[in-house]
Design a protein around this motif. Sequence first.
Motif, PDB file in Angstrom:
ATOM      1  N   ARG A 145       0.927  -1.092   0.007  1.00 42.74           N
ATOM      2  CA  ARG A 145       0.096   0.000  -0.034  1.00 42.74           C
ATOM      3  C   ARG A 145       0.782   1.369   0.145  1.00 42.74           C
ATOM      4  O   ARG A 145       1.898   1.135   0.481  1.00 42.74           O
ATOM      5  CB  ARG A 145      -0.719  -0.065   1.296  1.00 42.74           C
ATOM      6  CG  ARG A 145      -2.046  -1.115   0.930  1.00 42.74           C
ATOM      7  CD  ARG A 145      -3.122  -1.059   2.195  1.00 42.74           C
ATOM      8  NE  ARG A 145      -3.805  -2.010   2.212  1.00 42.74           N
ATOM      9  CZ  ARG A 145      -5.214  -1.890   1.806  1.00 42.74           C
ATOM     10  NH1 ARG A 145      -5.554  -0.477   1.254  1.00 42.74           N
ATOM     11  NH2 ARG A 145      -6.261  -2.764   1.742  1.00 42.74           N
ATOM     12  N   ARG A 158     -11.812  12.494  -3.514  1.00 41.45           N
ATOM     13  CA  ARG A 158     -11.988  11.722  -2.602  1.00 41.45           C
ATOM     14  C   ARG A 158     -13.004  12.314  -1.564  1.00 41.45           C
ATOM     15  O   ARG A 158     -13.119  13.215  -1.298  1.00 41.45           O
ATOM     16  CB  ARG A 158     -10.824  11.214  -1.850  1.00 41.45           C
ATOM     17  CG  ARG A 158      -9.804  10.499  -2.428  1.00 41.45           C
ATOM     18  CD  ARG A 158      -8.572   9.975  -1.520  1.00 41.45           C
ATOM     19  NE  ARG A 158      -7.465   9.486  -1.928  1.00 41.45           N
ATOM     20  CZ  ARG A 158      -7.324   8.078  -2.541  1.00 41.45           C
ATOM     21  NH1 ARG A 158      -8.408   7.389  -2.470  1.00 41.45           N
ATOM     22  NH2 ARG A 158      -6.167   7.805  -2.946  1.00 41.45           N
ATOM     23  N   PHE A 175      -3.708   3.015   0.707  1.00 41.79           N
ATOM     24  CA  PHE A 175      -4.355   2.754  -0.194  1.00 41.79           C
ATOM     25  C   PHE A 175      -3.413   1.632  -1.284  1.00 41.79           C
ATOM     26  O   PHE A 175      -2.405   1.854  -1.425  1.00 41.79           O
ATOM     27  CB  PHE A 175      -4.756   3.992  -1.158  1.00 41.79           C
ATOM     28  CG  PHE A 175      -5.694   4.864  -0.525  1.00 41.79           C
ATOM     29  CD1 PHE A 175      -7.334   4.755  -0.674  1.00 41.79           C
ATOM     30  CD2 PHE A 175      -5.050   5.865   0.437  1.00 41.79           C
ATOM     31  CE1 PHE A 175      -8.030   5.769  -0.037  1.00 41.79           C
ATOM     32  CE2 PHE A 175      -6.048   6.673   1.008  1.00 41.79           C
ATOM     33  CZ  PHE A 175      -7.576   6.760   0.807  1.00 41.79           C
ATOM     34  N   LEU A 179      -6.010   2.429  -6.515  1.00 40.50           N
ATOM     35  CA  LEU A 179      -6.795   3.314  -5.767  1.00 40.50           C
ATOM     36  C   LEU A 179      -6.115   4.819  -5.265  1.00 40.50           C
ATOM     37  O   LEU A 179      -6.742   5.502  -4.767  1.00 40.50           O
ATOM     38  CB  LEU A 179      -7.377   2.744  -4.659  1.00 40.50           C
ATOM     39  CG  LEU A 179      -8.142   1.563  -4.832  1.00 40.50           C
ATOM     40  CD1 LEU A 179      -9.164   0.833  -3.731  1.00 40.50           C
ATOM     41  CD2 LEU A 179      -9.264   1.677  -5.960  1.00 40.50           C
ATOM     42  N   CYS A 180      -4.828   4.757  -5.544  1.00 41.29           N
ATOM     43  CA  CYS A 180      -4.353   6.062  -5.162  1.00 41.29           C
ATOM     44  C   CYS A 180      -4.510   6.964  -6.091  1.00 41.29           C
ATOM     45  O   CYS A 180      -4.919   6.822  -7.295  1.00 41.29           O
ATOM     46  CB  CYS A 180      -2.466   6.025  -5.272  1.00 41.29           C
ATOM     47  SG  CYS A 180      -2.091   4.766  -3.928  1.00 41.29           S
ATOM     48  N   GLU A 284     -10.497  -1.661   0.544  1.00 42.03           N
ATOM     49  CA  GLU A 284     -10.697  -0.491   1.068  1.00 42.03           C
ATOM     50  C   GLU A 284      -9.403  -0.059   1.831  1.00 42.03           C
ATOM     51  O   GLU A 284      -8.540  -0.589   2.149  1.00 42.03           O
ATOM     52  CB  GLU A 284     -11.957  -0.492   1.752  1.00 42.03           C
ATOM     53  CG  GLU A 284     -11.924  -1.361   3.229  1.00 42.03           C
ATOM     54  CD  GLU A 284     -12.525  -2.728   2.851  1.00 42.03           C
ATOM     55  OE1 GLU A 284     -12.860  -3.396   3.770  1.00 42.03           O
ATOM     56  OE2 GLU A 284     -12.692  -3.030   1.775  1.00 42.03           O
ATOM     57  N   ALA A 285      -9.371   1.372   2.009  1.00 43.95           N
ATOM     58  CA  ALA A 285      -8.091   1.872   2.623  1.00 43.95           C
ATOM     59  C   ALA A 285      -8.262   1.567   4.137  1.00 43.95           C
ATOM     60  O   ALA A 285      -9.295   1.342   4.966  1.00 43.95           O
ATOM     61  CB  ALA A 285      -8.628   3.495   2.621  1.00 43.95           C
TER      62      ALA A 285
END
Length: 373
Positions: A145, A158, A175, A179-180, A284-285
């Motif tokens: 991540r 976001r 993330f 998803l970044c 998910e984060a």
Amino acid sequence: MFVSIRRRQGRLVLVASHLPVTHKATPEESARHRAMKERIARCAERHGLSAQVGARSADGRVLTAVLVTGAGGRRIGWEAQYSPITGETVRRRSRKAAEHGITPLWVTDSEQAALIDRTPWVRVDDFSSRDIASRLAMFVRGGIRHFQVWKCLPTSERPCPTTGSACGRFHSGWFLPTLCLPNKPPTEVDRLVVASTDGEFVPLCIRAADDRRAVARMWVPVTDRDRWWDIIGPPESTTDQDDTADPPEEEIAFTREDIDPTCRYGEQQTLARNDPRPRRDRPEATGLHTFVRAPRSLFAFPASSPTLDITAAQRQAAASRFGCPIWEIGPCRLCGTPIHRYGNRSTHACRSCRTALKHRIGPTPSGSSTQSP
């Protein structure tokens, strides 16, 4: 039929259930395990690292599938796990490796593997043994991540993780690369072999705020880890092998019920298993954190700008070099070198400082700022 310990409504209880055999080891799994070990060792040796397949510690207590050692003495113990394994076994083996100065790195291809978040881990695609042994690119799909910081504004891409709308505060979290914002490229397994040994990627353990037993373990860039520590402060212990199992002194709760001597297994034929394994690798984060003001350590430029102490002739020479009026010459915010600081098409820093800054903090996500909060 099996009896296992489960947590129900905050208590430990004994649960009886029929657990069908959902997985049987196959020769292909052994072949994939062997191919993964050979790929890791081959990659390490190609980059000048020491690789030992089936390395055993001096006391014989630790057996590592592939032990990769770098020039600085950092040792990474790779474990390719394609067959089912219990979480307690993973914790025990990882704890022993850490005691011998080895950072464990487990590889799996299943989103439901029990080793996820119980040890430093990564997840790869479900490749055959032939593809693993080939030169095909093998990307890490889970377990790596990147750290993201953004200001919660109406223009931010976001949504606010706390209110759902723009709150004006700062948020941060970890993330997956895809998803970044902007997206980051996935990391190949071959690159991780080198980056983990060189210290470019390090393991990180984050505990949940509401449940101290719940943790998220991941591999992260060391620069992102340092930024994370700048915000929340370094942990009391930097070890990643904290035991998250239930405390041994915790009592098991019993409920008195009349015994039913009749076995009712099979009365309802359904496709649902009694205890399906949950998905442990979630997209998910994690580690979301909210703060009002950005820490000074995250600023790209120092709070005070250096002064420009040059002669009139030197100022005129700089203006001629940049093709601007002399009153638009000013100091670089980082090194103080004369640059085109003011006016149209001006910059805050010189070319060399901007290049170094870009490599240090990477691209800036939309809706955030690297200069001021």
